[in-house]
Design a protein around this motif. Structure first.
Motif, PDB file in Angstrom:
ATOM      1  N   UNK A 108       0.843  -1.190   0.000  1.00  0.00           N
ATOM      2  CA  UNK A 108       0.000   0.000   0.000  1.00  0.00           C
ATOM      3  C   UNK A 108       0.884   1.247   0.000  1.00  0.00           C
ATOM      4  N   UNK A 109       0.407   2.301  -0.650  1.00  0.00           N
ATOM      5  CA  UNK A 109       1.205   3.516  -0.688  1.00  0.00           C
ATOM      6  C   UNK A 109       0.498   4.630  -1.424  1.00  0.00           C
ATOM      7  N   UNK A 110       1.295   5.550  -1.982  1.00  0.00           N
ATOM      8  CA  UNK A 110       0.760   6.712  -2.675  1.00  0.00           C
ATOM      9  C   UNK A 110       1.521   6.955  -3.963  1.00  0.00           C
ATOM     10  N   UNK A 111       0.810   7.508  -4.936  1.00  0.00           N
ATOM     11  CA  UNK A 111       1.421   7.983  -6.172  1.00  0.00           C
ATOM     12  C   UNK A 111       1.264   9.498  -6.175  1.00  0.00           C
ATOM     13  N   UNK A 112       2.362  10.200  -6.384  1.00  0.00           N
ATOM     14  CA  UNK A 112       2.324  11.661  -6.468  1.00  0.00           C
ATOM     15  C   UNK A 112       2.522  12.041  -7.931  1.00  0.00           C
ATOM     16  N   UNK A 115       1.016  17.163  -8.935  1.00  0.00           N
ATOM     17  CA  UNK A 115       0.732  17.904  -7.716  1.00  0.00           C
ATOM     18  C   UNK A 115      -0.293  17.276  -6.791  1.00  0.00           C
ATOM     19  N   UNK A 116      -0.769  16.060  -7.100  1.00  0.00           N
ATOM     20  CA  UNK A 116      -1.766  15.400  -6.271  1.00  0.00           C
ATOM     21  C   UNK A 116      -1.275  14.029  -5.826  1.00  0.00           C
ATOM     22  N   UNK A 117      -1.732  13.607  -4.639  1.00  0.00           N
ATOM     23  CA  UNK A 117      -1.439  12.272  -4.137  1.00  0.00           C
ATOM     24  C   UNK A 117      -2.668  11.393  -4.310  1.00  0.00           C
ATOM     25  N   UNK A 118      -2.438  10.171  -4.786  1.00  0.00           N
ATOM     26  CA  UNK A 118      -3.509   9.194  -4.955  1.00  0.00           C
ATOM     27  C   UNK A 118      -3.108   7.912  -4.254  1.00  0.00           C
ATOM     28  N   UNK A 119      -4.090   7.242  -3.614  1.00  0.00           N
ATOM     29  CA  UNK A 119      -3.814   5.959  -2.976  1.00  0.00           C
ATOM     30  C   UNK A 119      -3.429   4.945  -4.038  1.00  0.00           C
ATOM     31  N   UNK A 120      -2.451   4.109  -3.707  1.00  0.00           N
ATOM     32  CA  UNK A 120      -1.928   3.103  -4.631  1.00  0.00           C
ATOM     33  C   UNK A 120      -1.806   1.776  -3.907  1.00  0.00           C
ATOM     34  N   UNK A 138      14.561 -10.087 -11.873  1.00  0.00           N
ATOM     35  CA  UNK A 138      13.484  -9.610 -12.737  1.00  0.00           C
ATOM     36  C   UNK A 138      12.204  -9.540 -11.912  1.00  0.00           C
ATOM     37  N   UNK A 139      11.412  -8.503 -12.119  1.00  0.00           N
ATOM     38  CA  UNK A 139      10.183  -8.385 -11.349  1.00  0.00           C
ATOM     39  C   UNK A 139       9.051  -7.839 -12.200  1.00  0.00           C
ATOM     40  N   UNK A 140       7.841  -8.183 -11.791  1.00  0.00           N
ATOM     41  CA  UNK A 140       6.629  -7.708 -12.451  1.00  0.00           C
ATOM     42  C   UNK A 140       5.660  -7.253 -11.370  1.00  0.00           C
ATOM     43  N   UNK A 141       5.076  -6.074 -11.569  1.00  0.00           N
ATOM     44  CA  UNK A 141       4.166  -5.490 -10.589  1.00  0.00           C
ATOM     45  C   UNK A 141       2.940  -4.922 -11.289  1.00  0.00           C
ATOM     46  N   UNK A 142       1.827  -4.912 -10.560  1.00  0.00           N
ATOM     47  CA  UNK A 142       0.622  -4.212 -10.985  1.00  0.00           C
ATOM     48  C   UNK A 142       0.353  -3.116  -9.975  1.00  0.00           C
ATOM     49  N   UNK A 143       0.168  -1.893 -10.448  1.00  0.00           N
ATOM     50  CA  UNK A 143      -0.186  -0.761  -9.592  1.00  0.00           C
ATOM     51  C   UNK A 143      -1.652  -0.415  -9.844  1.00  0.00           C
ATOM     52  N   UNK A 144      -2.440  -0.413  -8.778  1.00  0.00           N
ATOM     53  CA  UNK A 144      -3.849  -0.036  -8.864  1.00  0.00           C
ATOM     54  C   UNK A 144      -3.977   1.367  -8.266  1.00  0.00           C
ATOM     55  N   UNK A 145      -4.301   2.345  -9.139  1.00  0.00           N
ATOM     56  CA  UNK A 145      -4.368   3.746  -8.727  1.00  0.00           C
ATOM     57  C   UNK A 145      -5.615   4.384  -9.341  1.00  0.00           C
ATOM     58  N   UNK A 146      -6.505   4.908  -8.502  1.00  0.00           N
ATOM     59  CA  UNK A 146      -7.692   5.629  -8.980  1.00  0.00           C
ATOM     60  C   UNK A 146      -8.448   4.882 -10.081  1.00  0.00           C
ATOM     61  N   UNK A 147      -8.667   3.596  -9.908  1.00  0.00           N
ATOM     62  CA  UNK A 147      -9.396   2.819 -10.901  1.00  0.00           C
ATOM     63  C   UNK A 147      -8.592   2.470 -12.135  1.00  0.00           C
TER      64      UNK A 147
END
Length: 161
Positions: A108-112, A115-120, A138-147
Motif C-alpha cells: 500500500x502507498x501513494x502515487x504523487x 501535484x496530487x497524491x492518490x492511494x496506490x 526480474x520483477x513484475x508489478x501491478x499498480x492499482x491507482x484511482x481505478x
C-alpha cells in the motif's frame, strides 16, 4: 488485456487487506530459522530499473527499496520510485519469501503525480538470481491507482546484508 484486469479488480484498499492477510497468515506460523538451520540475511537493498506501462504509454522507471526481514520468509520495508518526469511512487511493501529466490509482495502507498497524491496498491513478484555477494531480480508489478491499472516491469540489483 488491461481492461479485463481493471474490471476484475476490487477497491484497492480491500485488495491490500485481502492480499496481506492471505500471504501473511501461513508465514506467521513459521519458525525464524531456515529449514537447514542456516542464518539468513535480514537486510535487503534494491536498485530498480524498468518501465511503467499505462494505457499505451510507456515510461522509464527508477527506484530504490529497502526490506527488513522479520522472519526468513516475511519482511517489511519501504520503496520509492520515479517514473520519467511524471510521477513518484511511495509504498510500504509486505514481502513473503516463498523460497530462497522467489518472493511476492503487496505494497500500500501513494502515487504523487501532477501535484496530487492518490492511494496506490502495488502487487508484485520477483525472482532473485543469486551471484557472489549480489543478485539480479526480474520483477513484475501491478499498480492499482484511482481505478487505473499500471504494469511495472524491470530488473533490480539486490544486495543482502
Amino acid at each position: 488485456m488491461l481492461q479485463e484486469v481493471k474490471k476484475a479488480c476490487v477497491h484497492p484498499t480491500l485488495l491490500s487487506v485481502l492480499c496481506l492477510g492471505l500471504i501473511s497468515a501461513p508465514v506467521m506460523a513459521q519458525d525464524t530459522e531456515s529449514v537447514e538451520g542456516e542464518a539468513f540475511e535480514a537486510n535487503i537493498f534494491e536498485v530498480f530499473l524498468g518501465g511503467t506501462f499505462d494505457d499505451g504509454e510507456s515510461n522509464a522507471s527508477f527506484g530504490l527499496s529497502y526490506e527488513r526481514r522479520l522472519k526468513e520468509s516475511f519482511g517489511i520495508g519501504g520503496l520509492f520510485e520515479y517514473t520519467n518526469g511524471r510521477e513518484w511512487v511511495y509504498a510500504v511493501p509486505f514481502t513473503v519469501h516463498i523460497n530462497e529466490s522467489w518472493k511476492v509482495m503487496v505494497a500500500p502507498g501513494f502515487e504523487h503525480a501532477e501535484g496530487e497524491n492518490s492511494y496506490l496498491t502495488r502487487v508484485g513478484t520477483a525472482y532473485d538470481f543469486k551471484f557472489d555477494g549480489f543478485a539480479l531480480a526480474p520483477e513484475a508489478n501491478l499498480d492499482f491507482v484511482d481505478g487505473d491499472t499500471k504494469v511495472v516491469v524491470g530488473v533490480s540489483f539486490v544486495i543482502e546484508f
